[in-house]
Design a protein around this motif. Structure first.
Motif, PDB file in Angstrom:
ATOM      1  N   THR A  16      -5.441  21.033 -13.238  1.00 48.82           N
ATOM      2  CA  THR A  16      -4.889  21.656 -14.427  1.00 48.82           C
ATOM      3  C   THR A  16      -5.418  20.955 -15.670  1.00 48.82           C
ATOM      4  OG1 THR A  16      -2.928  21.896 -13.105  1.00 48.82           O
ATOM      5  CG2 THR A  16      -2.733  22.461 -15.412  1.00 48.82           C
ATOM      6  N   THR A  17      -5.398  19.637 -15.597  1.00 47.63           N
ATOM      7  CA  THR A  17      -5.877  18.884 -16.740  1.00 47.63           C
ATOM      8  C   THR A  17      -7.303  19.268 -17.075  1.00 47.63           C
ATOM      9  OG1 THR A  17      -4.553  17.099 -15.930  1.00 47.63           O
ATOM     10  CG2 THR A  17      -6.122  16.565 -17.629  1.00 47.63           C
ATOM     11  N   ALA A  18      -8.088  19.417 -16.026  1.00 56.84           N
ATOM     12  CA  ALA A  18      -9.488  19.666 -16.276  1.00 56.84           C
ATOM     13  C   ALA A  18      -9.752  21.105 -16.693  1.00 56.84           C
ATOM     14  CB  ALA A  18     -10.301  19.330 -15.037  1.00 56.84           C
ATOM     15  N   GLU A  19      -8.846  21.997 -16.390  1.00 55.56           N
ATOM     16  CA  GLU A  19      -9.215  23.395 -16.585  1.00 55.56           C
ATOM     17  C   GLU A  19      -8.321  24.220 -17.498  1.00 55.56           C
ATOM     18  OE1 GLU A  19     -11.392  23.726 -12.333  1.00 55.56           O
ATOM     19  OE2 GLU A  19      -9.652  24.964 -12.708  1.00 55.56           O
ATOM     20  N   SER A  20      -7.013  24.084 -17.362  1.00 52.34           N
ATOM     21  CA  SER A  20      -6.215  25.071 -18.059  1.00 52.34           C
ATOM     22  C   SER A  20      -5.253  24.444 -19.054  1.00 52.34           C
ATOM     23  CB  SER A  20      -5.477  25.919 -17.035  1.00 52.34           C
ATOM     24  OG  SER A  20      -4.621  25.081 -16.309  1.00 52.34           O
ATOM     25  N   LEU A  21      -4.312  25.234 -19.498  1.00 54.48           N
ATOM     26  CA  LEU A  21      -3.421  24.801 -20.563  1.00 54.48           C
ATOM     27  C   LEU A  21      -2.439  23.739 -20.094  1.00 54.48           C
ATOM     28  CD1 LEU A  21      -2.624  28.257 -22.098  1.00 54.48           C
ATOM     29  CD2 LEU A  21      -3.789  26.394 -23.215  1.00 54.48           C
ATOM     30  N   PRO A  22      -1.993  22.889 -20.997  1.00 53.39           N
ATOM     31  CA  PRO A  22      -0.983  21.901 -20.632  1.00 53.39           C
ATOM     32  C   PRO A  22       0.370  22.561 -20.442  1.00 53.39           C
ATOM     33  CG  PRO A  22      -1.416  21.809 -22.968  1.00 53.39           C
ATOM     34  CD  PRO A  22      -2.343  22.825 -22.402  1.00 53.39           C
ATOM     35  N   ASP A  73     -16.927  18.184 -10.862  1.00 52.98           N
ATOM     36  CA  ASP A  73     -17.459  18.148 -12.223  1.00 52.98           C
ATOM     37  C   ASP A  73     -17.266  16.777 -12.878  1.00 52.98           C
ATOM     38  OD1 ASP A  73     -18.210  20.713 -12.047  1.00 52.98           O
ATOM     39  OD2 ASP A  73     -16.821  21.516 -13.549  1.00 52.98           O
ATOM     40  N   LEU A  74     -16.120  16.156 -12.594  1.00 51.79           N
ATOM     41  CA  LEU A  74     -15.826  14.859 -13.219  1.00 51.79           C
ATOM     42  C   LEU A  74     -16.878  13.830 -12.834  1.00 51.79           C
ATOM     43  CD1 LEU A  74     -11.975  14.336 -12.904  1.00 51.79           C
ATOM     44  CD2 LEU A  74     -13.311  15.047 -14.865  1.00 51.79           C
ATOM     45  N   GLU A 107     -19.870  14.500 -11.723  1.00 47.33           N
ATOM     46  CA  GLU A 107     -21.176  14.889 -12.270  1.00 47.33           C
ATOM     47  C   GLU A 107     -21.258  14.521 -13.745  1.00 47.33           C
ATOM     48  OE1 GLU A 107     -21.623  19.012 -11.223  1.00 47.33           O
ATOM     49  OE2 GLU A 107     -22.413  18.485  -9.254  1.00 47.33           O
ATOM     50  N   ALA A 108     -20.150  14.740 -14.450  1.00 51.59           N
ATOM     51  CA  ALA A 108     -20.129  14.364 -15.866  1.00 51.59           C
ATOM     52  C   ALA A 108     -20.370  12.862 -16.008  1.00 51.59           C
ATOM     53  CB  ALA A 108     -18.794  14.745 -16.487  1.00 51.59           C
ATOM     54  N   ALA A 109     -19.731  12.088 -15.133  1.00 47.26           N
ATOM     55  CA  ALA A 109     -19.894  10.639 -15.189  1.00 47.26           C
ATOM     56  C   ALA A 109     -21.335  10.251 -14.869  1.00 47.26           C
ATOM     57  CB  ALA A 109     -18.935   9.964 -14.218  1.00 47.26           C
ATOM     58  N   ILE A 143     -13.614   6.140 -12.383  1.00 49.75           N
ATOM     59  CA  ILE A 143     -13.119   7.523 -12.285  1.00 49.75           C
ATOM     60  C   ILE A 143     -12.243   7.702 -11.041  1.00 49.75           C
ATOM     61  CG2 ILE A 143     -13.762   9.981 -12.240  1.00 49.75           C
ATOM     62  CD1 ILE A 143     -14.842   8.636 -14.715  1.00 49.75           C
ATOM     63  N   PRO A 157      -8.985   5.069 -10.491  1.00 47.58           N
ATOM     64  CA  PRO A 157      -7.808   5.363 -11.329  1.00 47.58           C
ATOM     65  C   PRO A 157      -7.150   6.698 -10.971  1.00 47.58           C
ATOM     66  CG  PRO A 157      -9.682   4.741 -12.701  1.00 47.58           C
ATOM     67  CD  PRO A 157     -10.192   4.849 -11.305  1.00 47.58           C
ATOM     68  N   LEU A 158      -7.953   7.690 -10.643  1.00 48.62           N
ATOM     69  CA  LEU A 158      -7.371   8.987 -10.301  1.00 48.62           C
ATOM     70  C   LEU A 158      -6.707   8.944  -8.930  1.00 48.62           C
ATOM     71  CD1 LEU A 158     -10.097  11.451 -11.609  1.00 48.62           C
ATOM     72  CD2 LEU A 158      -7.866  10.966 -12.596  1.00 48.62           C
ATOM     73  N   LEU A 191     -28.769  17.221 -11.485  1.00 48.54           N
ATOM     74  CA  LEU A 191     -27.662  17.295 -10.526  1.00 48.54           C
ATOM     75  C   LEU A 191     -28.092  17.985  -9.234  1.00 48.54           C
ATOM     76  CD1 LEU A 191     -24.804  18.256 -13.002  1.00 48.54           C
ATOM     77  CD2 LEU A 191     -25.215  16.037 -11.944  1.00 48.54           C
ATOM     78  N   PHE A 247     -19.551  20.930 -19.544  1.00 46.16           N
ATOM     79  CA  PHE A 247     -19.255  21.718 -18.353  1.00 46.16           C
ATOM     80  C   PHE A 247     -18.292  22.857 -18.665  1.00 46.16           C
ATOM     81  CE2 PHE A 247     -20.769  17.778 -16.759  1.00 46.16           C
ATOM     82  CZ  PHE A 247     -21.335  18.038 -15.526  1.00 46.16           C
ATOM     83  N   SER A 290     -15.699  23.562 -16.978  1.00 49.84           N
ATOM     84  CA  SER A 290     -14.331  23.059 -16.844  1.00 49.84           C
ATOM     85  C   SER A 290     -14.055  21.915 -17.826  1.00 49.84           C
ATOM     86  CB  SER A 290     -14.120  22.557 -15.424  1.00 49.84           C
ATOM     87  OG  SER A 290     -14.974  21.457 -15.194  1.00 49.84           O
ATOM     88  N   ALA A 309     -14.589  19.057 -17.706  1.00 44.54           N
ATOM     89  CA  ALA A 309     -14.729  17.817 -16.929  1.00 44.54           C
ATOM     90  C   ALA A 309     -14.373  16.590 -17.743  1.00 44.54           C
ATOM     91  CB  ALA A 309     -16.149  17.701 -16.360  1.00 44.54           C
ATOM     92  N   TYR A 317     -12.272  13.225 -18.413  1.00 48.28           N
ATOM     93  CA  TYR A 317     -11.630  12.278 -17.512  1.00 48.28           C
ATOM     94  C   TYR A 317     -10.133  12.266 -17.828  1.00 48.28           C
ATOM     95  CZ  TYR A 317     -16.534  11.021 -17.618  1.00 48.28           C
ATOM     96  OH  TYR A 317     -17.902  11.075 -17.603  1.00 48.28           O
ATOM     97  N   HIS A 364      -7.576  10.600 -17.004  1.00 51.44           N
ATOM     98  CA  HIS A 364      -6.815   9.362 -17.160  1.00 51.44           C
ATOM     99  C   HIS A 364      -7.231   8.574 -18.392  1.00 51.44           C
ATOM    100  CE1 HIS A 364     -10.511   8.653 -15.044  1.00 51.44           C
ATOM    101  NE2 HIS A 364     -10.406   7.361 -15.219  1.00 51.44           N
ATOM    102  N   PHE A 405     -17.097   6.776 -23.250  1.00 55.47           N
ATOM    103  CA  PHE A 405     -17.465   6.394 -21.883  1.00 55.47           C
ATOM    104  C   PHE A 405     -18.973   6.154 -21.719  1.00 55.47           C
ATOM    105  CE2 PHE A 405     -18.347   7.440 -17.370  1.00 55.47           C
ATOM    106  CZ  PHE A 405     -17.548   6.476 -16.782  1.00 55.47           C
ATOM    107  N   GLY A 444      -4.671  16.004 -20.942  1.00 53.32           N
ATOM    108  CA  GLY A 444      -3.539  16.841 -20.539  1.00 53.32           C
ATOM    109  C   GLY A 444      -2.644  17.231 -21.694  1.00 53.32           C
ATOM    110  N   ARG A 468      -9.640  20.572 -26.007  1.00 51.66           N
ATOM    111  CA  ARG A 468     -10.388  19.968 -24.884  1.00 51.66           C
ATOM    112  C   ARG A 468     -11.857  20.314 -24.982  1.00 51.66           C
ATOM    113  NH1 ARG A 468      -6.572  21.484 -19.810  1.00 51.66           N
ATOM    114  NH2 ARG A 468      -4.683  20.768 -20.833  1.00 51.66           N
ATOM    115  N   ASN A 527     -13.537  29.405 -20.648  1.00 52.06           N
ATOM    116  CA  ASN A 527     -12.113  29.168 -20.397  1.00 52.06           C
ATOM    117  C   ASN A 527     -11.243  29.351 -21.647  1.00 52.06           C
ATOM    118  OD1 ASN A 527     -12.479  28.670 -17.736  1.00 52.06           O
ATOM    119  ND2 ASN A 527     -12.464  26.453 -17.916  1.00 52.06           N
TER     120      ASN A 527
END
Lengths: 303, 370
Positions: free
Chosen positions: A8-14, A195-196, A198-200, A214, A217-218, B52, B81, B83, B85, B87, B89, B98, B132, B139, B163
């Motif tokens: 949810t955090t990565a994609e949609s609304l809070p 994705d996270l 890959e982004a890293a 990453i 912590p997750l 990638l 991305f 999404s 993507a 982080y 946390h 980062f 979040g 975002r 999105n």
């Protein structure tokens, strides 16, 4: 944070953006929930009774134990005493046993958590030949009963000089804890969006950095629940310690209590207070991590 | 900043050819949009560029450097991305910092760069929040911010707006275009949305089934689509197509369809004529080029249609009509007062009619690119 929450955090609304459902009046809510609450309370009580009985017994003089049930003590609280505890702590054996238990439990937990989180990373985020086969083998290992391995491993330890040592017990617990631990961590990691990572990777992180900054912590909720599982399991273990450390000079608390039972019959003042002492540590661990524990258990299941 | 070159890029997944011989040069500082329906290989091409995905054949160059075997971190690119993507946390500040922290920049410089990016994107007040706690649009901006603090040779964007809700999408579209003007960095932008492609791209590359169909400015693709696919994909509502047989008629050409005929004049007529008597021809007409029942007839291609549905859009109406068994869609001014059940003439200036070979699907317009 559960895996779902992460996506949810990565994609949609809070959550704050979602409209709130209209609430029913408080009285109605209480009334409709009453039967459920009553049943839950009854179950909780039922589960607590033995522990509570143990606690009360541990504060009673031995002669009272033979005279009446522990609940009688509640009517005469003045009869309760801490002498059992004084006795237990003065007897070197129990203190030594608690220390030995910690000496086994802490490394066996840390090793399992560290190795499992690393192994799960390799199983989820790295591409290598035979990856799926290794995972299937791990799942298969989960069904091997520990009891089946006791004799062969004891023989092996005899050859290696590990029999009767704390290190041997730590190794055994680690080995048997790992399949489930890796399974749990792997399932949790698969909920982390690719994705996270890959982004890293694009941000310039190597595998170690991605793991430390990453994934770890997750994965904290899963790590916490895994840690608690393993800690409780090893702390409360009697069988493995009895087999490998049965006649040794330093034995864990479970074995120590067990030997009291055998030597002196119902040596209850010692047993009840020592048992309660041995319960306290896992309780502290559980309550300090239970927030993670519940979430972590859910996290593995609801991906 | 640097140019990006795909040189005969091939990417295969088992038997599936995801990108088939893609050759495309994106100039230094250019905003190029890779567009196509889902599964056309555009995202795969972008991921190959990012490092990638390993490529199967060909070369990828960033600047003058072949990057085929370089890991992502050595390619000096930043990616946004779909999404985002972010982080979850880390705070917004840490998300943006980062990468530059990993590159061991001094603390003061990291803080300055993050502050600058936050200022450009209007994120100053949000630096201590976690992803979040942000809305979708915020975002999205953090994801952009994370890319721009890097100051990379090229930005890669993989459907970054998909999105967002419709209103925010339009707003962010303009924001990204402004950002590009301001930073002047090469951008390779992937989308399946042709409106996004048309509005943002300096040039657009249309892909289908792993094959590059046409590259050009939005205007070129709109006015001179090289084939049926591009013609149908670019423009909204989509172009109308009618396929029939060419009948030579004196100087002109008639397109013979099931129970109807269309007279083709001018350039369109000449293009159809080049195919020869009796050959099959597809003509394409854009909905927005139709006029309702105009007087005079010189230079017009007329379709007598029956109106099935009229959709009111405010300033215009979308008319769904039937001609010779095919649906024809026209976008006409509300003042035309078209009603359901009407029989009327829709007409297009012949200079705006596209002619295609239905077998090869290529444009028959002599001027058009192939």
């Amino acid at each position: 944070m559960t895996a779902t929450a992460m996506t949810t955090t990565a994609e949609s609304l809070p959550g704050s953006a979602r409209p709130r459902a209209r609430r029913r009046p408080r009285a109605v809510r209480l009334l409709t929930r009453a039967p459920v609450n009553a049943v839950l309370a009854a179950v909780a009580l039922l589960w607590l009774v033995p522990s509570f009985g143990l606690l009360v017994t541990s504060f009673r003089p031995t002669k009272d134990y033979f005279a009446s049930g522990w609940w009688r003590a509640l009517l005469h609280p003045a009869t309760l005493t801490v002498s059992n505890y004084r006795h237990v702590l003065q007897t070197g054996g129990i203190k030594d046993a608690l220390f030995t238990t910690a000496l086994i439990t802490v490394p066996a937990t840390v090793l399992v958590v560290v190795v499992a989180s690393l192994a799960a990373y390799a199983l989820v985020f790295l591409r290598w030949p035979g990856r799926d086969a290794v995972f299937v083998a791990l799942v298969a290992l989960m069904v091997v009963p520990l009891q089946m391995a006791l004799i062969p491993v004891a023989t092996l330890y005899g050859h290696l000089g590990l029999f009767g040592t704390v290190a041997g017990v730590v190794l055994f617990h680690t080995a048997f804890g790992l399949p489930f631990a890796i399974f749990l961590m792997r399932n949790f990691y698969t909920g982390i969006p690719k994705d996270l990572l890959e982004a890293a990777r694009i941000d310039g992180a190597g595998d170690l950095m991605m793991f430390l900054r990453i994934v770890l912590p997750l994965g904290r909720p899963a790590l916490a629940s895994l840690g608690i599982f393993q800690f409780l399991w090893v702390w409360n273990d009697l069988l493995v310690s009895l087999v490998f450390l049965g006649g040794a000079r330093h034995v864990p608390i479970t074995v120590a209590i067990f030997s009291q039972l055998r030597q002196f019959g119902p040596n209850i003042d010692l047993i009840s207070s020592a048992s309660f002492l041995s319960m306290i540590v896992p309780l502290i661990i559980f309550f300090s991590f239970q927030r993670y524990f519940v979430r972590g258990v859910l996290a593995g299941a609801v991906k | 900043m640097a140019a990006v070159t795909f040189d005969h890029l091939v990417k295969r997944y088992g038997d599936n050819l995801a990108v088939n011989d893609l050759t495309l040069r994106i100039d230094d500082g250019e905003f190029l949009v890779l567009v196509g329906p889902s599964g056309c290989g555009k995202t795969t091409a972008l991921r190959c560029l990012a490092g990638l995905e390993e490529i199967t054949g060909g070369y990828i160059l960033i600047g003058d450097r072949v990057v085929n075997d370089l890991p992502p971190k050595q390619r000096d690119i930043a990616m946004v991305f779909q999404s985002y993507a972010l982080y979850p946390h880390m705070t917004v500040h840490d998300n943006m910092a980062f990468s530059i922290r990993l590159h061991k920049l001094p603390k003061a410089e990291v803080a300055a760069k993050v502050r600058e990016a936050a200022r450009i994107l209007g994120l100053e007040g949000l630096l201590d929040r976690k992803p979040g706690q942000l809305s979708g649009g915020q975002r999205q901006r953090v994801a952009l911010g994370r890319a721009i603090v890097r100051d990379p040779a090229a930005f890669l964007m993989d459907e970054p707006l998909s999105n967002l809700d419709a209103k925010l999408r339009v707003q962010t579209r303009a924001e990204i275009a402004r950002l590009h003007r301001r930073l002047g960095t090469t951008i390779v932008y992937v989308t399946h949305d042709q409106v996004e492609a048309m509005t943002m791209g300096e040039r657009i590359a249309v892909m289908r089934d792993g094959v590059l169909q046409q590259v050009g400015t939005p205007k070129e693709l709109y006015e001179k689509p090289g084939n049926l696919f591009v013609a149908g994909f670019i423009g909204s509502p989509a172009m109308n197509f009618l396929t029939g047989r060419a009948a030579l008629d004196g100087d002109g050409v008639r397109l013979v369809l099931d129970g109807a005929e269309v007279a083709l004049s001018g350039r369109a007529g000449a293009a159809a004529r080049s195919r020869g008597e009796g050959s099959s021809v597809t003509v394409g007409m854009r909905p927005e080029h139709f006029e309702v029942g105009p007087q005079g007839g010189q230079g017009l291609v007329r379709l007598p249609v029956q109106v099935d549905v009229v959709e009111f859009l405010g300033s215009e109406e979308l008319v769904h009509a039937t001609f010779a068994g095919s649906e024809v869609v026209a976008l006409v001014p509300v003042a035309s007062e078209v009603k359901v059940g009407d029989t009327l003439d829709l007409a297009v200036p012949d200079t705006l009619v596209q002619v295609f070979d239905p077998d090869t699907e290529l444009s028959l317009d002599g001027d058009g690119p192939r």
